[in-house]
Write an enzyme that holds these catalytic residues in place. Sequence first.
Site, short mmCIF file in Angstrom:
data_model
loop_
_atom_site.label_atom_id
_atom_site.label_comp_id
_atom_site.label_asym_id
_atom_site.label_seq_id
_atom_site.Cartn_x
_atom_site.Cartn_y
_atom_site.Cartn_z
N CYS A 1 38.42 -2.11 20.18
CA CYS A 1 39.10 -3.26 19.61
C CYS A 1 38.21 -4.49 19.74
O CYS A 1 37.12 -4.44 20.29
CB CYS A 1 40.42 -3.51 20.34
SG CYS A 1 41.43 -2.02 20.53
N1 GLN Z 1 42.14 2.92 23.77
C1 GLN Z 1 42.84 1.77 23.26
C2 GLN Z 1 43.74 2.12 22.10
O1 GLN Z 1 43.78 3.21 21.65
C3 GLN Z 1 41.90 0.66 22.87
C4 GLN Z 1 41.07 1.07 21.70
C5 GLN Z 1 39.95 0.16 21.40
O2 GLN Z 1 39.45 -0.60 22.24
N2 GLN Z 1 39.54 0.25 20.20
O3 GLN Z 1 44.40 1.24 21.63
#
Ligand code: GLN
Length: 230
Positions: free
Chosen positions: A2
């Site tokens: 994210c």
């Molecule tokens: N693992 C977390 C999720 O699935 C964060 C994913 C991310 O950082 N893209 O939301």
Amino acid sequence: MCRHLGWLGEPVSIASLMLDPPSGLQVQSYAPRRQKHGLMNADGWGVGFFDHGHARRWRSASPLWGDVSFASVAPALHSRCVVAAVRSATVGMPIEASASAPFSDGSWLLSHNGVVDRGVLPVSRAAESTVDSAMLAALIFDRGLDNLADTILDVGTADPSARLNIMAANGSRLVATTWGDTLSVLRRDDGVVLASEPYDDHPDWQDIPERHLVDVTGGQVSLTPLEGSS
Ligand code: GLN
């Protein structure tokens, strides 16, 4: 991964942080510039901010770029302390508003950019979702944000392939970690921005090194290496 952003300073509008900058979270939701894992962040978004001591949140499982209601209201929302994120869900994780950051225990707002094996995390009834990030947030809240560095080190030891980039705030303090992804800081006259990547090309943005803890209070930014890191 994210992308997330934190603000601590004078009151500013949520739109000025997330939607208006040329490479802000809205643009990062479909065209991030420094993302190492994943192409876009279309699996939801969230913003939390402190309003007279209360943590308020608006989260969604839809892409930020399509939310015309938020775009209309965000210029009217102002805060001194904000945590916001756009999400690229890890494979196998639920896509629902409660899986979008920021998570909260009522005092803190917390975003996790990364991935962690849920098997190494204690199951907490307080987790808001079964997503790894919500379970990690519950552990960090349980152990206290003052122990964030130790918690990250412990989880990083238990799952060496974890990526543990945290952004958290409680209204008067903004803290973040780098563990597997990028983070930049912008010191402005009216406050401090921490962001997974710069939201514009201002020359004052500085990159935070890998495996560091960043602590922002009273306009001061301090950086501490996460001990035991290689
Ligand atoms: N693992 C977390 C999720 O699935 C964060 C994913 C991310 O950082 N893209 O939301």
